[in-house]
Design an enzyme around this catalytic site. Structure first.
Site, PDB file in Angstrom:
ATOM      1  N   LYS A  50       5.332   5.744 -11.038  1.00 26.31           N
ATOM      2  CA  LYS A  50       5.483   5.055  -9.748  1.00 26.31           C
ATOM      3  C   LYS A  50       6.750   4.212  -9.700  1.00 26.31           C
ATOM      4  O   LYS A  50       7.401   4.136  -8.673  1.00 26.31           O
ATOM      5  CB  LYS A  50       4.275   4.148  -9.500  1.00 26.31           C
ATOM      6  CG  LYS A  50       3.034   4.885  -9.027  1.00 26.31           C
ATOM      7  CD  LYS A  50       1.975   3.883  -8.591  1.00 26.31           C
ATOM      8  CE  LYS A  50       0.593   4.485  -8.516  1.00 26.31           C
ATOM      9  NZ  LYS A  50       0.403   5.443  -7.426  1.00 26.31           N
ATOM     10  N   GLU A  92       3.525  -5.383  -5.866  1.00 31.30           N
ATOM     11  CA  GLU A  92       3.896  -5.125  -4.470  1.00 31.30           C
ATOM     12  C   GLU A  92       3.280  -6.180  -3.577  1.00 31.30           C
ATOM     13  O   GLU A  92       2.218  -6.706  -3.889  1.00 31.30           O
ATOM     14  CB  GLU A  92       3.293  -3.779  -4.008  1.00 31.30           C
ATOM     15  CG  GLU A  92       4.077  -2.594  -4.411  1.00 31.30           C
ATOM     16  CD  GLU A  92       3.405  -1.289  -3.987  1.00 31.30           C
ATOM     17  OE1 GLU A  92       2.389  -1.314  -3.269  1.00 31.30           O
ATOM     18  OE2 GLU A  92       3.918  -0.243  -4.398  1.00 31.30           O
ATOM     19  N   HIS A 104     -10.201   4.319  -1.715  1.00 34.10           N
ATOM     20  CA  HIS A 104      -8.853   4.906  -1.719  1.00 34.10           C
ATOM     21  C   HIS A 104      -8.874   6.428  -1.705  1.00 34.10           C
ATOM     22  O   HIS A 104      -7.922   7.074  -2.115  1.00 34.10           O
ATOM     23  CB  HIS A 104      -8.029   4.411  -2.906  1.00 34.10           C
ATOM     24  CG  HIS A 104      -7.919   2.918  -2.971  1.00 34.10           C
ATOM     25  ND1 HIS A 104      -7.540   2.162  -1.899  1.00 34.10           N
ATOM     26  CD2 HIS A 104      -8.151   2.046  -3.973  1.00 34.10           C
ATOM     27  CE1 HIS A 104      -7.541   0.886  -2.234  1.00 34.10           C
ATOM     28  NE2 HIS A 104      -7.923   0.788  -3.488  1.00 34.10           N
ATOM     29  N   ARG A 133       2.948  18.798  -4.021  1.00 30.91           N
ATOM     30  CA  ARG A 133       2.069  19.978  -3.910  1.00 30.91           C
ATOM     31  C   ARG A 133       1.572  20.078  -2.468  1.00 30.91           C
ATOM     32  O   ARG A 133       1.882  19.210  -1.654  1.00 30.91           O
ATOM     33  CB  ARG A 133       0.864  19.791  -4.837  1.00 30.91           C
ATOM     34  CG  ARG A 133       0.154  18.487  -4.539  1.00 30.91           C
ATOM     35  CD  ARG A 133      -1.118  18.312  -5.308  1.00 30.91           C
ATOM     36  NE  ARG A 133      -1.523  16.928  -5.360  1.00 30.91           N
ATOM     37  CZ  ARG A 133      -2.119  16.252  -4.409  1.00 30.91           C
ATOM     38  NH1 ARG A 133      -2.384  16.846  -3.260  1.00 30.91           N
ATOM     39  NH2 ARG A 133      -2.448  14.986  -4.552  1.00 30.91           N
TER      40      ARG A 133
END
Ligand code: ADP
Length: 672
Positions: free
Chosen positions: A116, A200, A235, A292
């Site tokens: 990430k 974040e 999520h 993908r």
């Protein structure tokens, strides 16, 4: 174009890819595990190769076996679907070594998006907006804290190696920081063997809006607009739609162009999705790129009229993109609902079983069902419990939403608990109709989605009781029909008794609760109806109905409704336009002890890891108490006490891997 491809996947996505390949005249090779010998994808493909045992790490995750199967059958390319090997850089490399085309991006693009923080660094350079935060190499706790203090709380700690929500922690104030950091690092080290973190800004009400991109080998790139996937549980996406409600053309173009910059920054080829968080003020931030085809790609297909698998095949075989940006248009609105074998009332715990009755809504221009199972198939502990994706389309959002609720109401599944009712109530609730979407939608509107069982009893109980009396009458009529003296008073089925209304008692088991009901036949001027009462309420004073085959036409105190009936393994399901009711008839207590009442044993719903044991062995617990938490399919699941009783022992410790079906707890039920 290829002559023959191998599909390194199973279930609905394997079937989905095979369908397009067949349409294009390409031969297909399926692979299968022991559990999938008779699976739909195997029967649909031209050839199929057995690659191992049921657990995916012994079959679908074995890259070498898949490559061997491709070489053996002479396939020129491998479509990885999603999940399994689709984002595995080693596998992609191995394909290249063997001169097999990997239908996906180049290995460098998969690697670039694997971390990430590395992905963020690339995106920052490419001018793609990022959630404000820190994603540097210096990992000292003091520096991470300082970055958070400067940014202002709440912040979100994320594992740089993360995925599936693991190693993620919200921090709401400076004094929670140290503890949260320690916990997130622990979790990340456990899950990924790496405890590096990024921080974040935590957006409190964002939407999840993602852009479908496509790039070819000639350097062309387009975006096929956006999908809104804000409705999530833990999520994980539940219902997706395209286009995103309220999206303005200018913002669409900005997000689309940012997504293309993201793809081009990593020399992308093929289908990819750039995920963004969209804040309420219209700012959007890069979250990650999935290299993908996504599960929810059909909504994009429905609004653009394109077949994305066909695009993938064309691009992978070296052809240029079929269309350029200015040729792409949005037409209408589409939804996708993921139909799962799971129990929404029990934390969405996956369930297994046999699909004893399966009747999806009929495919049409408006309704598409992508599935990999048939009636009689097993939903096993080994794989994702998704039964199907229901996709609908119409000219605008309101009309598409009506299509969705209608199609959900028509979906018939028996043999296991599913999320159909949950999806129906979710799609039907006012905030969803109003498109009041953000990633906290399900929690925020819990009361509107999880209708209290009590609220529905007023209709469900009389309908079930009416069905039971009509069914009884029907079978009595049938046996009278077979008798040598059909007019014998002993075969009288109208329930008439001298001087008394006829009465029958049933006990229904609905939502794990027993409801004793009395059904009284009452004659009035206009034929006969039934009064249906419970222990302390009258549910219906005049219930009437006609049962023909599996169709029940009912009238409950002047309210007319139709239901389709299915009966399997003692479970009776009635499907109405509003909801599905499943119940059993309680057997009369004949004094024989049900032997498995006391037999201890709670088993793992699927392959996974034990996260924590919640009670001490020897503890007394009440029905429904959580006994342990296990993690499977990227989600944590609580295993609960089936009755009041005592936990004798646990067969595993936290951190242990367990196979689906393994006994987890020795449990003693209290004597009644
Ligand atoms: P993972 O890769 O572990 O699935 P993601 O980074 O893709 O994690 O995030 C998953 C979900 O978490 C998003 O769809 C969103 O709902 C939520 N999320 C992620 N980052 C933030 C953030 N900065 N603020 C608010 N919610 C976030």
């Amino acid at each position: 174009m290829f002559n023959k491809i191998l599909i390194a996947n199973r279930g609905e996505i394997a079937c989905r890819v095979i369908r397009t390949a067949q349409r294009l005249g390409i031969s297909t090779v399926a692979v299968y595990s022991d559990a999938d010998r008779d699976a739909l994808h195997v029967t649909m493909a031209d050839e199929a190769v057995h690659i191992g045992a049921a657990p995916s790490r012994e079959s679908y995750l074995l890259g070498d076996k898949v490559i061997e199967a491709a070489l053996r059958t002479g396939a020129q390319a491998i479509h990885p679907g999603y999940g399994f090997l689709s984002e595995n850089a080693d596998f992609c490399n191995r394909c290249k070594q063997e001169k097999l085309v990997f239908i996906g991006p180049p290995v460098g693009a998969i690697e670039a998006m694997g971390s990430k923080s590395a992905a963020k660094q690339i995106m920052e350079k490419a001018g793609v907006p990022l959630v404000p935060g820190y994603h540097g190499d210096d990992q000292s706790p003091a520096l991470l804290k300082q970055a958070s203090d400067e940014m202002g709380y709440p912040v979100l700690l994320k594992a740089t190696a993360g995925g599936g929500g693991k190693g993620m922690r919200q921090v709401w104030s400076a004094d929670e920081f140290d503890e949260a950091l320690a916990a997130a690092k622990r979790e990340s080290l456990n899950a990924f063997g790496d405890d590096r973190m990024l921080v974040e800004k935590y957006l409190t009400q964002p939407r999840h809006v993602e852009i479908q991109v496509f790039c070819d080998q000639q350097g062309n790139a387009v975006y096929l607009f956006e999908r809104d996937c804000s409705v999530q549980r833990r999520h994980q996406k539940v219902i997706e739609e395209a286009p995103a409600p309220g999206m303005h053309e200018a913002l669409r173009q900005q997000m689309g162009e940012a997504a293309i910059r993201a793809a081009q920054a990593i020399d992308y080829e093929g289908a990819g999705t750039v995920e963004f968080l969209l804040d309420s003020d219209g700012s959007f931030y890069f979250m990650e790129m999935n290299t993908r085809l996504q599960v929810e790609h059909p909504v994009t297909e429905m609004i653009t009229g394109q077949d994305l698998v066909e695009w993938q095949l064309r691009v992978a075989s070296g052809e240029p993109l079929p269309l350029q940006q200015q040729e792409l248009r949005i037409h209408g609105h589409a939804f996708e609902a993921r139909v799962y074998a799971e129990d929404p009332d029990n934390d969405f715990l996956p369930v297994t079983g046999t699909l004893s009755f399966l009747q999806p809504p009929v495919n049409s221009q408006h309704v598409r069902v992508d599935s990999g199972v048939r009636q009689g198939d097993e939903v096993s502990v080994f794989y994702d419990p998704m039964i199907a994706k229901l996709i609908v389309w119409d000219e605008d959002r309101d009309r598409a939403l009506s299509r969705l609720t209608r199609a959900l109401g028509e979906y018939r599944i028996s043999g296991m608990t599913t999320n159909l009712e949950f999806l129906y109530n979710l799609a039907n609730c006012q905030p969803f109709r109003d498109a009041d979407l953000d990633t906290g939608f399900i929690d925020k509107h819990h009361a509107a989605i999880f209708l209290d069982g009590e609220e529905r009893l007023g209709q469900d109980l009389p309908l079930a009781a009416l069905y039971l009396v009509l069914r009884q009458q029907q079978s009595a009529e049938q046996s009278a029909g077979h008798s040598r003296d059909p007019s014998s008073p002993w075969h009288n089925t109208d329930g008439w008794r001298l001087n008394a209304p006829s009465q029958q008692d049933f006990t229904l088991l609905l939502h794990e609760q027993a409801y004793p009901l009395t059904v009284e036949q009452r004659r009035s001027g206009a034929g006969c109806g039934y009064r249906i009462t419970g222990s302390d309420a009258t549910y219906c004073s005049d219930a009437r109905g006609v049962l023909e085959g599996n169709q029940l036409r009912a009238n409950l105190d002047g309210y007319q409704l139709n239901a389709t009936v299915s009966e399997h393994d003692g479970i009776i399901s009635l499907y109405t336009a509003n909801n599905a009711i499943s119940f059993r008839l309680q057997k009369p207590d004949l004094g024989d002890q049900d032997s498995d009442q006391n037999a201890g044993g709670l088993s793992a719903p699927m392959n996974g890891t034990i996260v924590t044991l919640l009670v001490e062995p020897g503890s007394e617990v009440a029905k429904g108490d959580a006994l342990l938490v296990m993690e499977a399919m990227k989600m944590e699941h609580s295993i609960r006490a089936p009755a009041d009783g005592r936990v004798v022992s646990f067969f595993y410790n936290s951190g242990d891997l367990v196979d689906g079906g393994s006994e987890l707890v020795e449990f003693e039920t209290n004597p009644a």
